[in-house]
Design a protein around this motif. Structure first.
Motif, PDB file in Angstrom:
ATOM      1  N   ILE A 156      57.885 -32.015  25.947  1.00  0.00           N
ATOM      2  CA  ILE A 156      56.787 -31.060  26.119  1.00  0.00           C
ATOM      3  C   ILE A 156      55.483 -31.847  26.200  1.00  0.00           C
ATOM      4  CG2 ILE A 156      55.533 -29.091  25.155  1.00  0.00           C
ATOM      5  CD1 ILE A 156      58.013 -28.386  23.540  1.00  0.00           C
ATOM      6  N   LEU A 180      60.638 -25.792  30.796  1.00  0.00           N
ATOM      7  CA  LEU A 180      59.719 -25.074  29.914  1.00  0.00           C
ATOM      8  C   LEU A 180      59.278 -23.760  30.555  1.00  0.00           C
ATOM      9  CD1 LEU A 180      57.381 -28.009  28.820  1.00  0.00           C
ATOM     10  CD2 LEU A 180      59.086 -26.868  27.385  1.00  0.00           C
ATOM     11  N   GLN A 213      54.943 -21.764  27.467  1.00  0.00           N
ATOM     12  CA  GLN A 213      54.954 -23.064  26.799  1.00  0.00           C
ATOM     13  C   GLN A 213      54.138 -24.092  27.578  1.00  0.00           C
ATOM     14  OE1 GLN A 213      59.318 -23.297  26.735  1.00  0.00           O
ATOM     15  NE2 GLN A 213      59.222 -23.644  24.539  1.00  0.00           N
ATOM     16  N   CYS A 232      50.440 -23.326  27.061  1.00  0.00           N
ATOM     17  CA  CYS A 232      50.015 -23.753  25.723  1.00  0.00           C
ATOM     18  C   CYS A 232      49.791 -25.260  25.689  1.00  0.00           C
ATOM     19  CB  CYS A 232      51.063 -23.364  24.683  1.00  0.00           C
ATOM     20  SG  CYS A 232      51.093 -21.603  24.269  1.00  0.00           S
ATOM     21  N   ALA A 262      51.667 -20.077  18.603  1.00  0.00           N
ATOM     22  CA  ALA A 262      51.652 -21.386  19.257  1.00  0.00           C
ATOM     23  C   ALA A 262      50.269 -22.000  19.104  1.00  0.00           C
ATOM     24  CB  ALA A 262      52.012 -21.239  20.727  1.00  0.00           C
TER      25      ALA A 262
END
Length: 390
Positions: free
Chosen positions: A140, A184, A188, A191, A281
């Motif tokens: 990520i 992802l 996500q 973020c 998040a």
């Protein structure tokens, strides 16, 4: 510009197939038995788990697993990992995942060589000067922990979210394959982009003068995120967009953009209480807090905020009323975050007006904790920013 030292020795293996170097890199940096730290089941579904474990098996590197690390990583797995390392004679920690897995791995690495409670590093502003070596396989692009000496953990007793730092926990190597980020979700991804951008902003808004080189570096990373975000939102498998975002995440937080200048970090600290209380998040919380922090501090240095508006967001400079330019830049930033799917208010995160005193108390500024350097965040300032964001 202020005096500084800068040493960022992480070895980066970037690109398609870079995970094939894993076994060699573990051996190179002293690993003979590994604790592999990761989160939920996504790495098993997308093939990353198999790629990583195959690489260790092929190189005959024994490993022990610690899965189940949550977003907004908790202290529980850290204590479990420290105990397991001591039981199994682990000498290397490998994080596979994003910032949560990496920050947990760093905390474990520090705790293994410390006689006291690892939380001392986080609660007492102690510098981490010894730790087991850490490596990462990034999945990520967000936290930048793959190239930084920082870690953030939430203590489950009281849900305090705090950070610790030290060169001893800067990863020895990080494997960055952008293909590992293509599964992802849009949320996500957004973020992560938000977190990257606010990492830059925490450095950009400074009281240090004559920092043109790092100003331009910061502006370049921000403009790159603005350019790449729509591409990856339209096509989440766009390799080149993913690659630029992944490297941008590292550059944003290994401190190349922050040397020689005072840094702020108020938005991050104010947000930490949102993700601690609501388990939202981190990037989503930052999207809510950062534009409101900017509005609150606008008149501290209108010229810098106007520079942000002109250089990053392409606003026309109103020399007679620079605050108008500054406000336009903030609103363009807010609109961009909304356009990629980020929330604009605490209410969207599940927060309520009556939570504000709790958030201010958790932040700790009434007890003397210093939050921010651009301006000092007092209890009154924190309350005002939370109310603006609500």
């Amino acid at each position: 510009m202020e005096n500084f030292t800068f040493y960022a020795p992480t070895y980066f293996a970037f690109g398609k197939g870079s995970e094939k170097q894993l076994g060699t890199l573990i051996r190179r940096f002293g690993g003979s038995k590994v604790l592999m730290v990761y989160g939920g089941g996504s790495i098993k579904r997308n093939g990353v788990y198999d790629a990583v474990t195959d690489a260790m098996n092929e190189n005959q590197i024994p490993f022990v697993e610690l899965g189940g690390v949550q977003p907004n990583p908790r202290s529980g797995p850290v204590y479990q990992g420290i105990a397991r390392c001591k039981q199994e004679n682990i000498d290397f920690i490998l994080a596979v995942g994003g910032g949560s897995a990496i920050d947990t791995a760093k905390a474990i690495a520090a705790g293994c060589l410390y006689d006291g409670d690892f939380w001392d590093y986080y609660s007492k502003d102690m510098r981490i000067d010894q730790a087991l070596p850490v490596g990462t396989v990034l999945t990520i692009a967000a936290a930048g922990s793959e190239g930084s000496p920082d870690s953030v953990i939430t203590l489950e007793d009281g849900m305090q979210k705090r950070g610790a730092s030290g060169e001893a926990i800067r990863p020895r190597f990080s494997i960055l394959n952008p293909e590992f980020t293509t599964t992802l979700s849009a949320y996500q991804t957004a973020c992560g982009i938000t977190d990257i951008m606010i990492h830059v902003c925490e450095r950009y808004f400074t009281n240090t003068t004559e920092v043109e080189i790092t100003d331009r570096l910061c502006e370049g990373v921000l403009q790159s995120m603005i350019a790449e975000a729509p591409k990856v939102m339209a096509n989440r498998t766009d390799y080149q967009a993913r690659a630029n975002i992944m490297w941008g995440g590292m550059v944003a937080h290994n401190d190349i953009c922050g040397v020689g200048r005072e840094q702020d970090w108020a938005s991050h600290n104010i947000e930490h209480e949102l993700s601690a209380l609501y388990d939202c998040a981190h990037g989503a919380g930052l999207a809510v807090i950062a534009p409101n922090w900017m509005k609150y501090v606008l008149h501290h240095n209108v010229s810098r905020m106007a520079q942000f508006a002109v250089r990053v967001w392409g606003c026309d400079m109103d020399f007679a009323h620079p605050e108008r330019t500054a406000l336009e830049g903030i609103e363009r930033f807010r609109a961009f975050l909304t356009s990629i799917g980020m929330p604009a208010t605490i209410a969207e995160l599940g927060g309520k007006e009556e939570d504000i005193p709790t958030l201010v108390r958790m932040l700790g500024v009434a007890d003397g904790r210093q939050v921010g350097s651009y301006i000092d965040i007092t209890p009154e300032a924190a309350e005002a920013i939370y109310r603006m964001a609500m």
